[in-house]
Design an enzyme around this catalytic site. Structure first.
Site, mmCIF file in Angstrom:
data_model
loop_
_atom_site.group_PDB
_atom_site.id
_atom_site.type_symbol
_atom_site.label_atom_id
_atom_site.label_comp_id
_atom_site.label_asym_id
_atom_site.label_seq_id
_atom_site.Cartn_x
_atom_site.Cartn_y
_atom_site.Cartn_z
ATOM 1 N N THR A 121 -63.574 -16.524 44.280
ATOM 2 C CA THR A 121 -63.233 -15.202 43.741
ATOM 3 C C THR A 121 -64.235 -14.733 42.693
ATOM 4 O O THR A 121 -64.850 -15.561 42.003
ATOM 5 C CB THR A 121 -61.829 -15.269 43.090
ATOM 6 O OG1 THR A 121 -61.623 -14.102 42.296
ATOM 7 C CG2 THR A 121 -61.681 -16.474 42.175
ATOM 8 N N TYR A 145 -56.588 -19.105 36.206
ATOM 9 C CA TYR A 145 -56.781 -18.890 37.643
ATOM 10 C C TYR A 145 -58.273 -18.969 37.989
ATOM 11 O O TYR A 145 -58.683 -19.732 38.874
ATOM 12 C CB TYR A 145 -56.206 -17.528 38.060
ATOM 13 C CG TYR A 145 -56.665 -17.099 39.427
ATOM 14 C CD1 TYR A 145 -56.268 -17.804 40.561
ATOM 15 C CD2 TYR A 145 -57.535 -16.012 39.591
ATOM 16 C CE1 TYR A 145 -56.717 -17.435 41.823
ATOM 17 C CE2 TYR A 145 -57.988 -15.641 40.842
ATOM 18 C CZ TYR A 145 -57.581 -16.347 41.956
ATOM 19 O OH TYR A 145 -58.037 -15.991 43.192
#
Ligand code: UDP
Length: 332
Positions: A121, A145
């Site tokens: 990501t 995250y």
């Protein structure tokens, strides 16, 4: 052996992005074997190959699935992805995303699976100094995250060097849209992503959409993101897998995947109004912690090395596919 006999293990194959990848893999002649605990995934989204129900932290279940299907590669999507929750409950994210990936990599090593494609990501970059972002942008995540995904990338590099596992990490920008044939789409619970939330507000499933911040240093004051269609992401994964198979080298590489074009939150809302013909009730709210003003991908490396080219550029077209799915999918 027919083409359909080329099994690959897809962790998280019952989820939003994973299920679109399974469809693309099946089209390319692979047999996608979904490995999913169905906590966030949907059994109804597993349509292109068998489902092995299991958790990536469960080494015995992973070994069983790998012995049964003898996958030629692993595509790894299983992860927790709520940024806010990762801040309030980091242990849940490090356990699942880091320890889970480690368990999976050890299983790959011991079952001699040579190739690994990882769902990474742009959150691994944190707040960038400049846009567009190339792969050499410093990776300084600003939440657990993003940290957990960066840890996973580093483990891939080290398992490549030590054990000869060839890997590619694909760093997505904002995945959006739904299968153009409307067979699968985005169905998160809870939903936190902008486009499905704006569609909910348009159709009356929710009262309104709150714009998180209107005082950013952008032309209309709202955040700019690079929305990339999930079918284009799926195509990139198939190409990444084929690239690994062709090169055969136990190297590790990373590619940014985006359209290279940014749209503001207000532009997304206007596009939804155009596509649906409905008015979107808007509430102007405060900034959400940790949101960079602009994130736009430089995907030149994926174009050059993987021959990848996104096909769905127009924001309206991306939203049209999401709207078709929204109308088909029963209430969340
Ligand atoms: N956003 C918003 N309202 C919402 C959800 C998101 O204004 O209810 C904004 C968010 O601040 C960001 C953009 O929409 O600038 C995209 O957010 P999303 O959560 O979809 O993806 P992210 O960029 O966080 O990965």
């Amino acid at each position: 052996m027919t083409d359909r006999d080329r099994p690959v293990l897809v962790t998280g194959g019952a989820g939003y992005i994973g299920s679109h990848i399974c469809k693309a893999l099946a089209r390319a002649g692979y047999l996608p074997v979904t490995f999913d605990n169905l906590i966030y995934g949907h059994e109804r989204a597993v349509k292109w190959g068998p489902l092995e129900r299991g958790d990536i932290l469960d080494r015995a279940r992973l070994d069983e699935a790998m012995r049964r299907h003898k996958p030629g590669a692993i595509l790894h999507f299983a992860a927790y992805t709520y940024v806010g929750e990762s801040v309030s409950d980091p242990g849940r994210y490090y356990r699942n995303n880091v320890c889970g990936t480690l368990t999976l990599l050890e299983a790959a090593r011991d079952n001699a699976v040579p190739y690994f494609v990882f769902s990474s990501t742009c959150a691994t970059y944190g707040i960038p100094d400049k846009v567009p972002l190339g792969e050499d942008t410093a990776q300084n995540p600003i939440n657990p995250y993003g940290e957990s995904k960066l840890f996973a990338e580093r483990m891939l590099r080290d398992f490549g060097a030590a054990h000869g596992i060839g890997s590619i990490a694909l760093r997505y920008f904002n995945a959006a849209g739904a299968d153009p044939d409307n067979e699968i789409g985005e169905s998160h619970d809870p939903e936190t992503h902008l486009i499905p939330l704006v569609l909910d507000a348009a159709s009356g499933r929710r009262e309104s959409i709150t714009v998180f911040g209107t005082d950013y240093d952008t032309p209309d004051g709202t955040c700019i993101r690079d929305y990339i269609h999930v079918a284009d992401l799926a195509d990139a994964h198939v190409r990444a897998l084929q690239h690994l198979e062709k090169s055969g080298a136990p190297s590790s590489a990373a590619y940014n995947l985006g359209n290279g074009q940014g749209f503001s939150v207000r532009e997304v809302i206007h596009a939804v109004e155009r596509v649906t013909g409905l008015e979107v009730p808007v509430v102007l709210g405060a900034r959400r912690a940790g949101d960079p003003a602009r994130l736009i991908a430089d995907s030149a490396k994926a174009r050059e090395e993987l021959g990848w080219e996104p096909h769905i550029h127009e924001l309206d077209e991306i939203i049209r596919t999401a709207w078709a799915w929204h109308q088909r999918e029963p209430r969340r």
